[in-house]
Design a protein around this motif. Structure first.
Motif, PDB file in Angstrom:
ATOM      1  N   LYS A  83       0.805  -1.214   0.000  1.00  0.00           N
ATOM      2  CA  LYS A  83       0.000   0.000   0.000  1.00  0.00           C
ATOM      3  C   LYS A  83       0.843   1.271   0.000  1.00  0.00           C
ATOM      4  N   ARG A  84       2.118   1.157  -0.229  1.00  0.00           N
ATOM      5  CA  ARG A  84       2.991   2.329  -0.215  1.00  0.00           C
ATOM      6  C   ARG A  84       3.462   2.691  -1.625  1.00  0.00           C
ATOM      7  N   VAL A  85       3.426   3.986  -1.921  1.00  0.00           N
ATOM      8  CA  VAL A  85       3.991   4.476  -3.180  1.00  0.00           C
ATOM      9  C   VAL A  85       4.897   5.659  -2.870  1.00  0.00           C
ATOM     10  N   PHE A  86       5.984   5.741  -3.580  1.00  0.00           N
ATOM     11  CA  PHE A  86       6.948   6.816  -3.385  1.00  0.00           C
ATOM     12  C   PHE A  86       6.593   7.971  -4.310  1.00  0.00           C
ATOM     13  N   LEU A 106      -7.593   7.194  -2.007  1.00  0.00           N
ATOM     14  CA  LEU A 106      -7.678   5.861  -2.601  1.00  0.00           C
ATOM     15  C   LEU A 106      -7.088   4.791  -1.687  1.00  0.00           C
ATOM     16  N   LYS A 107      -6.852   5.181  -0.425  1.00  0.00           N
ATOM     17  CA  LYS A 107      -6.325   4.278   0.609  1.00  0.00           C
ATOM     18  C   LYS A 107      -4.944   3.748   0.283  1.00  0.00           C
ATOM     19  N   VAL A 108      -4.126   4.626  -0.307  1.00  0.00           N
ATOM     20  CA  VAL A 108      -2.731   4.314  -0.592  1.00  0.00           C
ATOM     21  C   VAL A 108      -1.866   5.225   0.277  1.00  0.00           C
ATOM     22  N   ARG A 218      -4.773   0.702 -10.022  1.00  0.00           N
ATOM     23  CA  ARG A 218      -5.493  -0.561 -10.227  1.00  0.00           C
ATOM     24  C   ARG A 218      -4.632  -1.517 -11.072  1.00  0.00           C
ATOM     25  N   SER A 219      -3.959  -0.977 -12.068  1.00  0.00           N
ATOM     26  CA  SER A 219      -3.114  -1.820 -12.897  1.00  0.00           C
ATOM     27  C   SER A 219      -1.914  -2.353 -12.109  1.00  0.00           C
ATOM     28  N   TRP A 220      -1.534  -1.642 -11.043  1.00  0.00           N
ATOM     29  CA  TRP A 220      -0.463  -2.102 -10.174  1.00  0.00           C
ATOM     30  C   TRP A 220      -0.971  -3.064  -9.100  1.00  0.00           C
ATOM     31  N   GLY A 221      -2.281  -3.278  -9.048  1.00  0.00           N
ATOM     32  CA  GLY A 221      -2.864  -4.170  -8.054  1.00  0.00           C
ATOM     33  C   GLY A 221      -2.960  -3.568  -6.675  1.00  0.00           C
ATOM     34  N   MET A 222      -3.041  -2.224  -6.599  1.00  0.00           N
ATOM     35  CA  MET A 222      -3.068  -1.550  -5.303  1.00  0.00           C
ATOM     36  C   MET A 222      -4.456  -1.098  -4.892  1.00  0.00           C
ATOM     37  N   VAL A 223      -5.375  -1.005  -5.846  1.00  0.00           N
ATOM     38  CA  VAL A 223      -6.774  -0.684  -5.515  1.00  0.00           C
ATOM     39  C   VAL A 223      -7.665  -1.637  -6.310  1.00  0.00           C
ATOM     40  N   GLU A 224      -8.855  -1.850  -5.793  1.00  0.00           N
ATOM     41  CA  GLU A 224      -9.785  -2.754  -6.476  1.00  0.00           C
ATOM     42  C   GLU A 224     -10.709  -2.001  -7.408  1.00  0.00           C
TER      43      GLU A 224
END
Length: 224
Positions: A83-86, A106-108, A218-224
């Motif tokens: 769930k982390r992005v830089f 987006l809960k990231v 979504r394409s990274w699989g981080m949100v549904e």
């Protein structure tokens, strides 16, 4: 298992005068990998204290337990990383806060170098450590600087991203080159570095496109 290390041909060639009489080595394996993560070595210098079959069984139990603990740690780290992005950004704080708010909505969990406590590390070490703890990254390129080729009278000064943004973007791209989970978000007007001409990026003028950001996550699989 080697119960006569000093007279073993392979050990004597490599070990020399190391005071080891007996040795047991066991591979450390965890996860789906068939290759060992490392090798645990148990040895002593007591000629009369030979390793028994029970000792070997105990060593195997130790290394298997160690492998399970490493696997649990890896799974926990992956769960946190998922769930982390830089975020790499320049001086356009308004655009940065807009992107940061979108990610949180987006809960990231956005990770930003400037928000981290200083721990005596060099800047490069800190950036690499933070990026390795993330699932992907956004490079927010905003027109904070101006520049042109060093040729007198050849074209006007054009808006460019900050040098630190280009530097951190290179590190980010290198670390995620295998998964390709880096999104360049470009605020127009901006002169792109020539090396970026073949990369995919998102452009915006006044506001970021939240639907596009969500689609990328979504394409990274981080949100549904």
């Amino acid at each position: 298992m080697v119960n006569d290390a000093q007279n073993d041909p392979e050990f004597s060639e490599r070990g020399g005068d190391v005071p080891i009489a007996h040795m047991v080595c066991a591979p450390i394996v965890f996860g789906e990998s068939t290759s060992p993560f490392g090798v645990a070595s148990f040895h002593n210098a007591n000629v009369d204290r030979r390793f028994s079959d029970d000792d070997v069984t105990l060593v195997k139990a130790y290394t298997e337990t160690l492998g399970m603990m490493l696997e649990i740690s890896e799974l926990n780290l992956e769960s946190e990383r998922s769930k982390r992005v830089f975020i790499v950004h320049g001086r356009d704080r308004e655009s940065f806060l807009e992107l940061r708010s979108m990610l949180i909505e987006l809960k990231v969990d956005p990770v930003v170098m400037q928000e981290q406590p200083k721990a005596g590390q060099e800047a490069l070490q800190m950036v690499e450590r933070l990026i390795h703890g993330c699932r992907g990254g956004f490079v927010l390129m905003t027109p904070d600087d101006v520049g042109r080729l060093k040729v007198p009278g050849k074209g006007p000064l054009l808006p460019r991203a900050r040098e630190n943004v280009i530097f951190e973007a290179g590190i980010l791209t290198s670390i995620f080159r295998a998964t390709n989970k880096v999104c360049f978000v470009v605020k127009k007007p901006l002169e792109l570095p020539s090396d970026m001409k073949g990369l995919l990026y998102e452009e915006f003028e006044a506001e970021l496109n939240q639907k596009r950001i969500e689609a990328i996550l979504r394409s990274w699989g981080m949100v549904e």
